[in-house]
Design an enzyme around this catalytic site. Structure first.
Site, PDB file in Angstrom:
ATOM      1  N   CYS B 107       0.794  -1.232   0.000  1.00 52.39           N
ATOM      2  CA  CYS B 107       0.000   0.000   0.000  1.00 52.39           C
ATOM      3  C   CYS B 107       0.824   1.278   0.000  1.00 52.39           C
ATOM      4  CB  CYS B 107      -0.952  -0.034   1.194  1.00 52.39           C
ATOM      5  SG  CYS B 107      -1.942  -1.546   1.208  1.00 52.39           S
ATOM      6  N   HIS B 258      -3.697   6.387   1.152  1.00 52.00           N
ATOM      7  CA  HIS B 258      -4.016   5.025   0.722  1.00 52.00           C
ATOM      8  C   HIS B 258      -5.421   4.692   1.221  1.00 52.00           C
ATOM      9  CE1 HIS B 258      -4.312   0.770   0.532  1.00 52.00           C
ATOM     10  NE2 HIS B 258      -4.194   0.609   1.833  1.00 52.00           N
ATOM     11  N   ASN B 288     -10.111  -2.128  -1.204  1.00 51.91           N
ATOM     12  CA  ASN B 288      -8.726  -1.676  -1.047  1.00 51.91           C
ATOM     13  C   ASN B 288      -7.896  -2.190  -2.225  1.00 51.91           C
ATOM     14  OD1 ASN B 288      -5.998  -1.573  -0.321  1.00 51.91           O
ATOM     15  ND2 ASN B 288      -6.404  -1.942   1.840  1.00 51.91           N
TER      16      ASN B 288
END
Lengths: 78, 341
Positions: B107, B258, B288
Site C-alpha cells: 500500500c 491510501h 482496497n
C-alpha cells in the site's frame, strides 16, 4: 488519565454506552471498534493488549473492560 | 526554472468480475465497501497492468514507442521469475531499449514509485516513464476469511511521468519509512523462498469463533497491530511531509491517503487534523486496491472535479512491510484527456 468511558466515546461518539447492558450485543462495539479502542487504551495506559485480550467478551461493559485493564496492571481511577 | 519530473496522465483497469460484500454484515457498511472487482482465474498481474496501460495510451493519445522506462509495483507477479515488467514491456510494444523492473511493495508502493520515477527522470536516466501498479490480492486471501476478504479488490493503474520545465519541483517533500520488525503483521507465510511451494504443505489455521480461517498460502493480518501502526505512523508522516514542504494543512488542495477502508480513513482524517481539507474517502465499488488505491483515487478526482488546478496534494501510502511514504504532488502539468478535447 482518560477514563474508559471517555475512550469509548472517542471510539464511537454516536453510541449511548451509559444506557447499554452489553456493548457487543447492543451493537455499540464491533471488531473494528475493539481494535481501535485497544490501541487507544494501549496509548493511554501504557500497556500491550494481544491475543485473547481482544476477545469481544472483554468489551461488553465498562466493568468488563476495567477488569481486563486491572489484569494488565492498570491502577487508579479509570 | 528547472527540469522536474511530473505526473502527466493516470488511468486504471478493474477486472470485470465483481464480488459483492454480504449486505447483512454490518462491518461491510462500516468499511465502506459494497463490492470489489476480482481477477479471474486466468488473469495475472501483468494482464491487469497491460489493460491499465492500454487505457492510458488510448485516453491520452500516448504511443508505446515513446515509453523508455517501466516501473511495475507488484507483490504477486505472474511468475517467481522473470519480472512481470518484462512481460508488460513486450505485450505493450514498448521498445527493447526501455528499462523495465518490478518492485515489491503493497500500500505504500505508489509513493515509492513516484520517488523512484522522480530520481530516474531528474537525473536524465528516463524521459517517458510508465509507472504501473497491479494488485491481485484476492488470489491470496482465503475465501473462508470473512475478516480480510471483504476488504480487498483487484485492479491496476498506469501513470505517465515525464520531465517538465517549471519554477519548482512538481513532486516534492518525500518522506519514506520502514519497520521490518513488524513484517509478520501483514504476511503471506508460504510460497516464497522461506517456505517454497513444492515442499510446503497446505495447512489451515484453527478457525475462529465465527469460522474464519486461512491457509499458510493466504494473507494473514494482525488487525489490532495494523490499526496501531496506522494510527501512529500516518499522523507523524503527515506532519513530516507538511514540515518538509513548509506547508500547513490549510495550504493543501487535497489529501489522498491510501484507501485502506472508510472507517480508518475517517479516524485518520481527524487524528491528522485534516477535517477542513478536501479528503478523498471512497472505495465503495473497488475495495482496497493496495498500491493502486492512490492513483485510482486521483483518476477519479480528475474525472469528476479535475486535478490540474491542484498544486499541493498530499499523498500518503502505508501498509505491508511495514512500509510508509508520503509526498506533495502538483498536478499542474497534467495532460488533457483526448475526450476533453
Amino acid at each position: 488519565m482518560k477514563t474508559i468511558m471517555e475512550l469509548l466515546q472517542a471510539t464511537n461518539s454516536d453510541a449511548d454506552f451509559a444506557h447499554s447492558d452489553d456493548f457487543i450485543s447492543d451493537g455499540l462495539l464491533d471488531s473494528m471498534d475493539i481494535q481501535m479502542l485497544a490501541v487507544a487504551m494501549e496509548d493511554e495506559y501504557g500497556i500491550t493488549l494481544a491475543g485473547t485480550d481482544l476477545m469481544p467478551m472483554n468489551y461488553t461493559s465498562v466493568d468488563a473492560i476495567r477488569d481486563l485493564l486491572r489484569s494488565r496492571g492498570v491502577e487508579g481511577d479509570i | 526554472m528547472g527540469t522536474y519530473a511530473a505526473i502527466r496522465a493516470i488511468a486504471s483497469y478493474l477486472p470485470e468480475k465483481i464480488e459483492p460484500n454480504d449486505p447483512s454484515n454490518p462491518i461491510g457498511k462500516k468499511i465502506g465497501i459494497a463490492e470489489r472487482h476480482v481477477a479471474a482465474e486466468n488473469e495475472a498481474a501483468s494482464d491487469l497492468a497491460v489493460r491499465a496501460a492500454e487505457n492510458l495510451f488510448a485516453a491520452y493519445g500516448i504511443a508505446p514507442a515513446d515509453i523508455d522506462f517501466v516501473l511495475l509495483c507488484v507483490q504477486h507477479p505472474d511468475h517467481s521469475m522473470p519480472s512481470a515488467a518484462c512481460i508488460v514491456q513486450h505485450r505493450l510494444g514498448i521498445p527493447q531499449s526501455a528499462g523495465a523492473l518490478d518492485y515489491g511493495l503493497g500500500c505504500s508502493g505508489y509513493v515509492y514509485g513516484l520517488g523512484l520515477a522522480k530520481g530516474l527522470i531528474e537525473t536524465g536516466l528516463a524521459k517517458n516513464l510508465l509507472l504501473l501498479t497491479s494488485s491481485v490480492y484476492t488470489k491470496f486471501v482465503s475465501p473462508k476469511d470473512g475478516l480480510i476478504r471483504p476488504l480487498f479488490g483487484d485492479g491496476a493503474t498506469a501513470t505517465l511521468l515525464t520531465p517538465v520545465e517549471a519554477d519548482h519541483p512538481l513532486l516534492d517533500a518525500f518522506v519514506f519509512g520502514t519497520d521490518g520488525g513488524r513484517a509478520d503483521k501483514i504476511v503471506v507465510p508460504a510460497g516464497g523462498s522461506r517456505q517454497v511451494p513444492h515442499t510446503t504443505p497446505l495447512v489451515y489455521d484453527e478457525p475462529d469463533a465465527r469460522g474464519n480461517t486461512r491457509t499458510n498460502y493466504d494473507m494473514h493480518m494482525a488487525g489490532k497491530d495494523v490499526t496501531s501502526f496506522t494510527m501512529h505512523t500516518v499522523p507523524q508522516l503527515t506532519k513530516d511531509v507538511l514540515a518538509k514542504a513548509s506547508l500547513t494543512a490549510g495550504g493543501l488542495d487535497a489529501v489522498v491517503f491510501h484507501q485502506a477502508n472508510s472507517y480508518i480513513l475517517e479516524k485518520l482524517r481527524t487524528r491528522c487534523g485534516l477535517d477542513d481539507v478536501p479528503f478523498y474517502n471512497d472505495i465503495q465499488h473497488t475495495g482496497n486496491l493496495v498500491s493502486g488505491s492512490i492513483p485510482y483515487a486521483l483518476e477519479t478526482i480528475d474525472s469528476k472535479d479535475g486535478l490540474a488546478g491542484r498544486h499541493n496534494v498530499l499523498l500518503a501510502g502505508f501498509g505491508v512491510g511495514l512500509s510508509w511514504g508520503g509526498c506533495i504532488a502538483d498536478f499542474g502539468a497534467l495532460l488533457p484527456r483526448k475526450s476533453d478535447g
